[in-house]
Write a protein that holds these residues in place. Structure first.
Motif, mmCIF file in Angstrom:
data_model
loop_
_atom_site.group_PDB
_atom_site.id
_atom_site.type_symbol
_atom_site.label_atom_id
_atom_site.label_comp_id
_atom_site.label_asym_id
_atom_site.label_seq_id
_atom_site.Cartn_x
_atom_site.Cartn_y
_atom_site.Cartn_z
ATOM 1 N N GLY A 1 53.227 39.933 29.645
ATOM 2 C CA GLY A 1 54.484 39.951 29.758
ATOM 3 C C GLY A 1 55.385 39.068 30.446
ATOM 4 N N ARG A 2 53.892 38.226 30.979
ATOM 5 C CA ARG A 2 54.313 36.436 31.495
ATOM 6 C C ARG A 2 54.469 35.742 31.132
ATOM 7 N NH1 ARG A 2 49.590 36.036 35.678
ATOM 8 N NH2 ARG A 2 49.399 38.327 35.332
ATOM 9 N N ASP A 3 55.222 34.932 31.095
ATOM 10 C CA ASP A 3 55.837 33.062 31.408
ATOM 11 C C ASP A 3 55.219 31.754 30.973
ATOM 12 O OD1 ASP A 3 58.242 33.998 29.776
ATOM 13 O OD2 ASP A 3 58.963 34.008 31.603
ATOM 14 N N PHE A 4 54.599 32.033 32.639
ATOM 15 C CA PHE A 4 53.455 30.813 32.981
ATOM 16 C C PHE A 4 52.488 31.671 33.262
ATOM 17 C CE2 PHE A 4 57.745 29.969 34.520
ATOM 18 C CZ PHE A 4 58.434 29.591 33.758
ATOM 19 N N TYR A 5 51.772 30.691 32.735
ATOM 20 C CA TYR A 5 49.074 30.727 33.463
ATOM 21 C C TYR A 5 49.211 30.558 34.717
ATOM 22 C CZ TYR A 5 49.499 31.840 28.136
ATOM 23 O OH TYR A 5 49.334 32.063 26.625
ATOM 24 N N ILE A 6 49.998 30.788 35.616
ATOM 25 C CA ILE A 6 49.494 30.705 36.502
ATOM 26 C C ILE A 6 49.357 31.990 37.638
ATOM 27 C CG2 ILE A 6 50.569 28.180 37.644
ATOM 28 C CD1 ILE A 6 52.671 30.050 38.198
ATOM 29 N N ALA A 7 48.831 32.119 38.589
ATOM 30 C CA ALA A 7 47.782 33.390 38.920
ATOM 31 C C ALA A 7 48.250 34.211 40.009
ATOM 32 C CB ALA A 7 45.942 33.293 39.318
ATOM 33 N N THR A 8 49.254 34.956 40.144
ATOM 34 C CA THR A 8 49.516 35.674 41.785
ATOM 35 C C THR A 8 48.651 35.331 42.693
ATOM 36 O OG1 THR A 8 49.441 37.803 41.081
ATOM 37 C CG2 THR A 8 50.931 37.182 39.443
ATOM 38 N N ALA A 9 49.634 35.311 43.669
ATOM 39 C CA ALA A 9 49.012 35.798 45.141
ATOM 40 C C ALA A 9 47.955 37.052 44.870
ATOM 41 C CB ALA A 9 49.269 35.288 46.218
ATOM 42 N N ASP A 10 48.395 38.319 44.915
ATOM 43 C CA ASP A 10 47.473 38.955 44.685
ATOM 44 C C ASP A 10 46.517 39.245 43.848
ATOM 45 O OD1 ASP A 10 49.660 40.403 46.088
ATOM 46 O OD2 ASP A 10 50.863 41.230 44.594
ATOM 47 N N GLU A 11 46.087 39.076 42.292
ATOM 48 C CA GLU A 11 45.447 38.318 41.631
ATOM 49 C C GLU A 11 44.555 37.751 42.191
ATOM 50 O OE1 GLU A 11 48.097 38.865 37.758
ATOM 51 O OE2 GLU A 11 48.038 36.995 38.442
ATOM 52 N N ILE A 12 44.206 36.625 42.481
ATOM 53 C CA ILE A 12 43.905 35.926 43.385
ATOM 54 C C ILE A 12 42.932 36.676 44.808
ATOM 55 C CG2 ILE A 12 43.167 33.880 44.812
ATOM 56 C CD1 ILE A 12 46.088 32.823 43.792
ATOM 57 N N ARG A 13 43.473 37.749 45.190
ATOM 58 C CA ARG A 13 43.320 38.013 46.497
ATOM 59 C C ARG A 13 42.479 39.351 45.943
ATOM 60 N NH1 ARG A 13 48.163 37.297 49.526
ATOM 61 N NH2 ARG A 13 47.603 36.668 51.395
ATOM 62 N N ALA A 14 42.564 40.476 45.005
ATOM 63 C CA ALA A 14 42.344 40.999 44.036
ATOM 64 C C ALA A 14 40.739 40.584 43.548
ATOM 65 C CB ALA A 14 42.557 42.186 43.075
ATOM 66 N N GLY A 15 40.431 39.170 43.677
ATOM 67 C CA GLY A 15 39.330 38.573 43.040
ATOM 68 C C GLY A 15 39.194 37.851 41.276
ATOM 69 N N ARG A 16 40.643 38.412 41.030
ATOM 70 C CA ARG A 16 40.862 38.272 39.141
ATOM 71 C C ARG A 16 40.402 36.957 39.374
ATOM 72 N NH1 ARG A 16 40.314 41.599 36.101
ATOM 73 N NH2 ARG A 16 42.585 41.650 34.310
ATOM 74 N N THR A 17 40.461 35.964 39.547
ATOM 75 C CA THR A 17 39.985 34.704 39.249
ATOM 76 C C THR A 17 38.675 33.843 39.751
ATOM 77 O OG1 THR A 17 40.643 33.427 41.193
ATOM 78 C CG2 THR A 17 42.315 33.761 39.387
ATOM 79 N N THR A 18 37.959 35.157 40.090
ATOM 80 C CA THR A 18 36.840 35.037 40.528
ATOM 81 C C THR A 18 35.513 34.519 38.877
ATOM 82 O OG1 THR A 18 35.054 34.963 41.806
ATOM 83 C CG2 THR A 18 35.730 36.742 39.991
ATOM 84 N N ASP A 19 34.524 33.779 38.580
ATOM 85 C CA ASP A 19 33.984 34.151 37.787
ATOM 86 C C ASP A 19 33.161 35.007 36.898
ATOM 87 O OD1 ASP A 19 33.961 31.310 36.832
ATOM 88 O OD2 ASP A 19 33.084 30.737 38.835
ATOM 89 N N ILE A 20 33.871 35.718 36.399
ATOM 90 C CA ILE A 20 32.787 37.092 35.652
ATOM 91 C C ILE A 20 31.044 37.723 36.397
ATOM 92 C CG2 ILE A 20 32.264 37.042 33.574
ATOM 93 C CD1 ILE A 20 33.987 39.668 34.366
ATOM 94 N N TYR A 21 30.671 36.119 36.567
ATOM 95 C CA TYR A 21 29.120 36.411 36.991
ATOM 96 C C TYR A 21 28.812 37.406 38.271
ATOM 97 C CZ TYR A 21 27.997 31.556 38.688
ATOM 98 O OH TYR A 21 28.274 30.402 39.779
ATOM 99 N N PHE A 22 30.184 36.501 39.465
ATOM 100 C CA PHE A 22 30.099 37.729 40.263
ATOM 101 C C PHE A 22 30.335 39.150 40.284
ATOM 102 C CE2 PHE A 22 31.018 32.737 41.443
ATOM 103 C CZ PHE A 22 29.559 32.983 42.555
ATOM 104 N N VAL A 23 30.710 38.968 39.404
ATOM 105 C CA VAL A 23 31.750 40.842 39.733
ATOM 106 C C VAL A 23 30.139 41.380 39.159
ATOM 107 C CG1 VAL A 23 32.918 42.458 38.166
ATOM 108 C CG2 VAL A 23 34.630 39.977 38.401
ATOM 109 N N ARG A 24 29.788 40.871 37.844
ATOM 110 C CA ARG A 24 28.479 41.846 38.283
ATOM 111 C C ARG A 24 27.209 41.563 38.184
ATOM 112 N NH1 ARG A 24 29.860 38.523 32.010
ATOM 113 N NH2 ARG A 24 31.439 40.392 31.380
#
Ligand code: ZN
Length: 398
Positions: free
Chosen positions: A7-30
């Motif tokens: 549902g989003r119009d623009f390809y920008i991460a929200t502050a909450d997504e950045i704080r939740a680590g959602r813009t990290t590289d997945i190898y850090f998650v693993r």
């Protein structure tokens, strides 16, 4: 119209997504998942942020973006030490040790997901602030305005504007930037005004009549005719003309400083010594000196600022559970970076300045202690003043 996703119009991460680590590289998650299962995610780790080299072999850079990093890590059980924003630093100390600009310490699981966004925050901001500082220095006290927002995604317009302002530029151009930074937003006029009004004469008359009274009148003088011709139209139409702007297209430019000289001469000849000349369009550090000589009073700089090369900082572990540790090619162990308060010389683990024998002091400020604010962040004006002060040091090479 199909949406980007969710549902989003623009390809920008929200502050909450950045704080939740959602813009990290997945190898850090693993990695974090593996460490948790192995019972090692609480290992106490110290990491340093360094860059061994700077773009274009620049001898120094401006550290910028730390405010966002402090906000990113606040509330997580990590401590943060860093050079204050606006500090000028070389890529290596005189002894050849890559200079750490920031140190993070805490259980690895607390910050593993934030290496990616942390680096993104300082790499780009420091690149733009450094370029802005170099251009500000080259302009030698003349006004420099940032025209580069349009070259980058609007989602980061405030970040670009903050970084150029930290670098010493005089003003930014967007209403949002002005509101967030408390800095002045300025502008002249676009070609579209001249074209929609039907020509420069009509456009200048409309500006004289309708532009808010407190806004300085700066006429764009290269839309249809020769710069000199349109300059003379502007001084006729606008009695309180503050300046003219030459945005001459590259295909017509020939010798740009010579065009500026000619316009200056005509203005002076007709008694308009107070009308300033601004130039814009593909202005960079290299083109500034000749334009200064020609009598330019101010510069609009766009792409070379917003598209400044990033400073390629890396974040590397230097200590695990109190013991020095580092990968190949990196200097292990936590560095005690000292700085001379007199001449700005840096060195690791040295108490007396190798240049002037003054007592060195720690180069760092502790901003977070286990996630709690340890020192308040400086104001934007303090950061900008530091950049200007440090870049004006006589000894600084360009
Ligand atoms: Zn010294």
């Amino acid at each position: 119209m199909p949406k980007a996703a969710r549902g989003r119009d623009f390809y920008i991460a929200t502050a909450d997504e950045i704080r939740a680590g959602r813009t990290t590289d997945i190898y850090f998650v693993r990695t974090l998942d593996v460490l948790k299962k192995a019972g090692r995610d609480r290992a106490r780790v110290v990491a340093e942020v360094t860059t061994g080299t700077l773009p274009n072999a620049w001898p120094w850079a401006v550290f910028c973006g730390l405010q966002e990093v402090a906000h990113l890590l606040e509330g997580k059980a990590v401590s943060l030490w860093a050079l204050p924003e606006g500090t000028v630093f070389p890529p290596k100390t005189p002894r050849g040790i890559p200079l750490p600009v920031a140190i993070v310490e805490g259980p690895y699981g607390e910050w593993a997901l934030f290496e990616t966004p942390l680096l993104g925050m300082i790499c780009q901001a420091s690149g733009i602030a450094t370029k802005a500082a170099r251009i500000h220095k080259a302009a030698n006290g003349r006004q420099v305005l940032s025209f580069g927002v349009r070259r980058m995604h609007p989602g980061i317009a405030p970040l670009i504007e903050r970084s150029v302002y930290v670098g010493g530029l005089d003003a930014i151009t967007t209403p949002l930037g002005a509101e967030l930074l408390g800095a002045p937003a300025v502008g002249t006029m676009p070609h579209s005004l001249v074209i929609v009004m039907g020509g420069p004469r009509e456009a200048f008359a409309a500006v004289h009549k309708y532009l808010e009274a407190n806004i300085p009148r700066i006429a764009l003088v290269d839309t249809y005719y020769d710069e000199k011709t349109e300059t003379l139209l502007a001084v006729e139409a606008i009695p309180d003309l503050a300046g003219v702007r030459l945005d001459t297209p590259a295909s017509r430019r020939g010798n740009f400083p010579a065009i500026v000289r000619e316009v200056r001469w005509e203005l002076d000849l007709r008694g308009h010594k107070d009308v300033k000349i601004f130039v814009s369009g593909s202005i960079d550090e290299k083109s500034i000196p000749a334009l200064l000589d020609a009598g330019v009073d101010g510069f609009g700089v766009g792409t070379s600022l917003s598209n400044a090369p990033t400073i390629d900082f890396a974040m590397d572990i230097v200590e695990v559970d109190g013991k020095p540790a580092a990968k190949r090619g990196k200097f292990g162990g936590r560095k005690d970076l000292q700085r001379c308060p007199k001449d700005g010389t840096y060195e690791v683990g040295v108490r007396t300045c190798p240049q002037c024998n003054s007592n060195m002091v720690s180069a760092y400020t502790k901003y977070l202690d286990a996630g709690r604010v340890a020192s308040p962040l400086p104001s934007l004006e303090e950061v900008r003043d530091r950049t200007i002060r440090e870049t004006q040091r006589a000894a600084l090479e360009s």
